[in-house]
Design a protein around this motif. Structure first.
Motif, mmCIF file in Angstrom:
data_model
loop_
_atom_site.group_PDB
_atom_site.id
_atom_site.type_symbol
_atom_site.label_atom_id
_atom_site.label_comp_id
_atom_site.label_asym_id
_atom_site.label_seq_id
_atom_site.Cartn_x
_atom_site.Cartn_y
_atom_site.Cartn_z
ATOM 1 N N ALA A 111 0.727 -1.147 0.186
ATOM 2 C CA ALA A 111 0.061 0.004 0.034
ATOM 3 C C ALA A 111 0.952 1.288 0.073
ATOM 4 C CB ALA A 111 -0.796 0.035 1.258
ATOM 5 N N LYS A 112 0.380 2.370 -0.716
ATOM 6 C CA LYS A 112 1.286 3.566 -0.979
ATOM 7 C C LYS A 112 1.755 4.086 0.455
ATOM 8 C CE LYS A 112 1.788 7.790 -3.156
ATOM 9 N NZ LYS A 112 1.037 9.118 -3.973
ATOM 10 N N PRO A 113 0.826 4.191 1.467
ATOM 11 C CA PRO A 113 1.461 4.824 2.786
ATOM 12 C C PRO A 113 2.672 4.062 3.262
ATOM 13 C CG PRO A 113 -0.930 4.771 2.641
ATOM 14 C CD PRO A 113 -0.563 3.973 1.787
ATOM 15 N N LEU A 114 2.315 2.519 3.384
ATOM 16 C CA LEU A 114 3.438 1.911 3.855
ATOM 17 C C LEU A 114 4.545 1.819 2.938
ATOM 18 C CD1 LEU A 114 4.033 -0.208 6.080
ATOM 19 C CD2 LEU A 114 3.550 -1.972 4.566
ATOM 20 N N LEU A 115 4.636 2.113 1.649
ATOM 21 C CA LEU A 115 5.715 2.174 0.596
ATOM 22 C C LEU A 115 6.277 3.528 0.802
ATOM 23 C CD1 LEU A 115 6.536 0.362 -1.981
ATOM 24 C CD2 LEU A 115 5.541 2.449 -3.260
ATOM 25 N N GLU A 116 5.648 4.519 1.183
ATOM 26 C CA GLU A 116 6.585 5.716 1.478
ATOM 27 C C GLU A 116 7.270 5.590 2.946
ATOM 28 O OE1 GLU A 116 2.994 8.149 1.752
ATOM 29 O OE2 GLU A 116 3.178 8.736 -0.524
ATOM 30 N N GLN A 117 6.715 4.847 3.896
ATOM 31 C CA GLN A 117 7.322 4.684 5.066
ATOM 32 C C GLN A 117 8.614 3.861 4.862
ATOM 33 O OE1 GLN A 117 4.456 3.454 7.833
ATOM 34 N NE2 GLN A 117 5.831 2.032 9.055
ATOM 35 N N LEU A 118 8.569 2.689 4.122
ATOM 36 C CA LEU A 118 9.622 1.816 3.765
ATOM 37 C C LEU A 118 10.632 2.462 3.078
ATOM 38 C CD1 LEU A 118 7.747 -1.330 2.518
ATOM 39 C CD2 LEU A 118 9.590 -1.455 4.383
ATOM 40 N N LEU A 119 10.451 3.421 1.987
ATOM 41 C CA LEU A 119 11.272 4.165 1.252
ATOM 42 C C LEU A 119 12.149 5.011 2.235
ATOM 43 C CD1 LEU A 119 12.523 4.829 -1.488
ATOM 44 C CD2 LEU A 119 10.882 6.592 -1.545
ATOM 45 N N LYS A 120 11.299 5.809 2.961
ATOM 46 C CA LYS A 120 12.231 6.699 3.896
ATOM 47 C C LYS A 120 13.025 5.996 4.787
ATOM 48 C CE LYS A 120 9.332 10.825 4.731
ATOM 49 N NZ LYS A 120 8.174 11.408 5.256
#
Lengths: 406, 406
Positions: B202-211
């Motif tokens: 999911a996009k919110p988790l993807l953003e968190q992972l990337l950071k």
């Protein structure tokens, strides 16, 4: 590869200051590497030191001695920094002061020690002490030029400044030397600077004067961003010119003295950049229209420390994109890049954050051929300004620092 | 002069990602300099960008597009950074997105643009647009290796990482490329990095992972301290591996995915340092026993940015005094230097703030001959630690950056 005119002027003696130099074989042979200053009684002395947490043993001891006594001698060796040398380093520095004190009949705390050279090796204190008698025997009033040579490390030339001013019928002389060519981004003072005047200046005012002039001279130069462990700068006022002691900034002689000191200090600081390791260009970075001097300095240092800009200047390449990138990475909050103007000397290379429409590479190339170049950056957000001096980054910087210890 | 093994592994295709490359003559001839990524519908995309205030036009537009639409295409050119190009730069970037959108039937906001190369020159947008049809015609699932080559500037080799993990019976593939060799001190992301996986995230988790993974990879490398105007790093999850969407860090597959992503990102980041301009040494700077990670990083960067240390490593000179000086100048408050230990790999060079008693130059020289060296610094004041990767400073760094535009 020094940039511009680094010649020493006639180094005028300062009444009340004698200097002796000798060969102590600290690191090099055939090198007069030990310098002793004798200060007349009643001289006032102010000093500033490195803010590097790893400050050298002599810095620690000099700072302490200055708090507890009135200095009568400075002892300076080159070839060994006595930094990173632990408790043994403090001992060797103390032994040096003690030995000089015994030879001259003063207290050890009246001696300020200074060292410059390689970090992390113990000072050969026996050789240093063995060199002291010859230095004392050599004491003379007219040895500033030799002292400038005696404190050099990777410097290619000794550095000095000297001038006479007349204030209200009184003649004051100011003379100073400095050294340093690498590990230079003073955060309090240069590697080493020694300036004296025969003007009579009370110690609190002398300290205030020193801080003021260092801030706009030694604290505005950078060669490689590496603040040394040994930076120290000393200002001595012998009072031998006579007249009443200058106690406060309200004294009518103050402004003229401040201005003369600023000239001497600025020259001594700029000489270090001109003799920067491998330097082929002398670069003035001036930032204007900032909200405060801090952000002007942040941007000026970001530009002055950028290896990409320094190598572009070495190549005489007007690669102004690198200047914009360095401005942008300085971390200044809410910087509106669309208001930024950049000039190389008189040539505007960037207008409103982009290429200046009438700029041509030929114009930039013309300026970049010069030995001395000013990068002027206007931020369009205030009235503060500040200036930093630096040099380029050349093959020879790498060569000098890759070879220094061998 | 790359350091260590930079070879690309087998670059495994990611289901849902096609890549096309063409020759657009942006700056060089005979160079496939235009890369287009096509992302399957329903892919989630996260990206991080440079914090340089002078961020490039494509960075500004990509950041905006990502906020308003779900990306379907990435378009990347090398040879021109489209930075410092003002309003015209934004126009040419927008025209690029518009042209690609028209050719593919998506919205312009579904295209993310990226540029790398020279700063301050207008993008030759006509040539770029003329190259798009050939890139689209070239789209294939198996072009990651060519894409790595297509985004190079001063890189000597294309950079890639790829792996497969199995989590709870599900196979996920991760593949990514990066570029960059100079102007590298990412403050958010590298010059350019593109990583994709077929895992459903999911996009919110993807953003968190990337950071999280960027913070410990691209944000921990430095070559010259110069944060670029164009840094960008993109993580795409196509979901084509199937299975339920991973929504939160509580999902049982999360830890394995995080670990795999961290491996891929760390490899891609280290590859940039290994290929650093003129690099002959790969240097890991690890700071331990700090009060917090900020002070560990401050000291690690102070060491990693010191030109004196970088040139000493180039010369294989174990000049540890320069390391102490860099630790001391990092500005960490109340640093007790008498508690500091320093190792070069397994050799302790500094104990309790001074030379380690049993250290010999021969030991230091042995370590310094290696291509890969860890500087480990223990502060003795806490339990935090952090690591930064960098390279040495050689003649070739000066040569490359003095010659880059010519």
């Amino acid at each position: 590869m020094a940039v511009g005119d680094l010649s020493m002027p006639e180094m005028l003696p300062i009444r009340g200051i004698k200097i002796g130099i000798s060969e102590a074989y600290i690191r090099y042979k055939n090198r007069r590497d030990l310098v002793v200053f004798e200060l007349a009684e009643d001289s006032t002395v102010a000093a500033v030191f490195t803010k590097n947490a790893f400050c050298a043993a002599p810095v620690q001891l000099a700072r302490h001695h200055l708090q507890v006594a009135a200095p009568r001698y400075l002892v300076i060796n080159t070839g060994n920094a006595n930094a990173g040398t632990g408790l043994r380093g403090l001992e060797t520095t103390a032994e040096t002061c003690q030995a000089l004190a015994q030879l001259t009949g003063v207290q050890a705390s009246q001696v300020l020690p200074f060292s410059t050279g390689v970090i992390g090796e113990q000072l050969p204190v026996d050789r240093l002490i063995a060199g002291l008698p010859a230095a004392l025997k050599d004491l003379s009033i007219d040895a500033w030029r030799d002292a400038g040579a005696g404190i050099m490390t990777t410097d290619t030339l000794p550095k000095g400044a000297s001038e006479v001013i007349e204030v209200e019928g009184q003649r004051y002389t100011l003379t100073g030397i400095s050294k340093g060519a690498g590990m230079i981004r003073p955060n309090m003072a240069t590697m080493l600077g020694f300036v004296a005047t025969d003007a009579p200046i009370a110690k609190p005012l002398l300290e205030q004067l020193l801080k003021a002039v260092v801030e706009q001279s030694f604290n505005r130069i950078t060669i490689d961003g590496d603040t040394s462990t040994n930076d120290a700068c000393v200002l001595v006022a012998t009072g031998k010119a006579g007249g009443t002691v200058i106690e406060t900034a309200q004294d009518s002689r103050y402004e003229a003295l401040l201005a003369a000191l600023q000239r001497v200090f600025t020259r001594l600081a700029q000489l270090i950049v001109r003799d920067g390791e491998g330097a082929t260009k002398f670069i003035t970075v001036r930032v204007e229209q900032g909200q405060n001097t801090q952000e002007c300095c942040d941007i000026a240092y970001s530009v002055a420390h950028s290896p990409l800009i320094k190598t572009a200047f070495f190549a005489s390449d007007p690669n102004w994109g690198r200047i914009l990138a360095a401005v942008g990475k300085a971390g200044v909050a809410e910087l509106d890049v669309s208001k930024i103007q950049v000039w190389l000397d008189d040539v505007q290379i960037c207008r409103d954050g982009g290429a200046a429409p009438d700029y041509t590479e030929a114009q930039g190339a013309r300026v970049m051929q010069q030995e001395e170049i000013t990068i002027r950056i206007a931020l369009g957000r205030g009235e503060a300004s500040d200036t930093v001096w630096t040099c380029d980054l050349s093959y020879d910087y790498v060569k000098i620092n890759a070879d220094y210890r061998s």
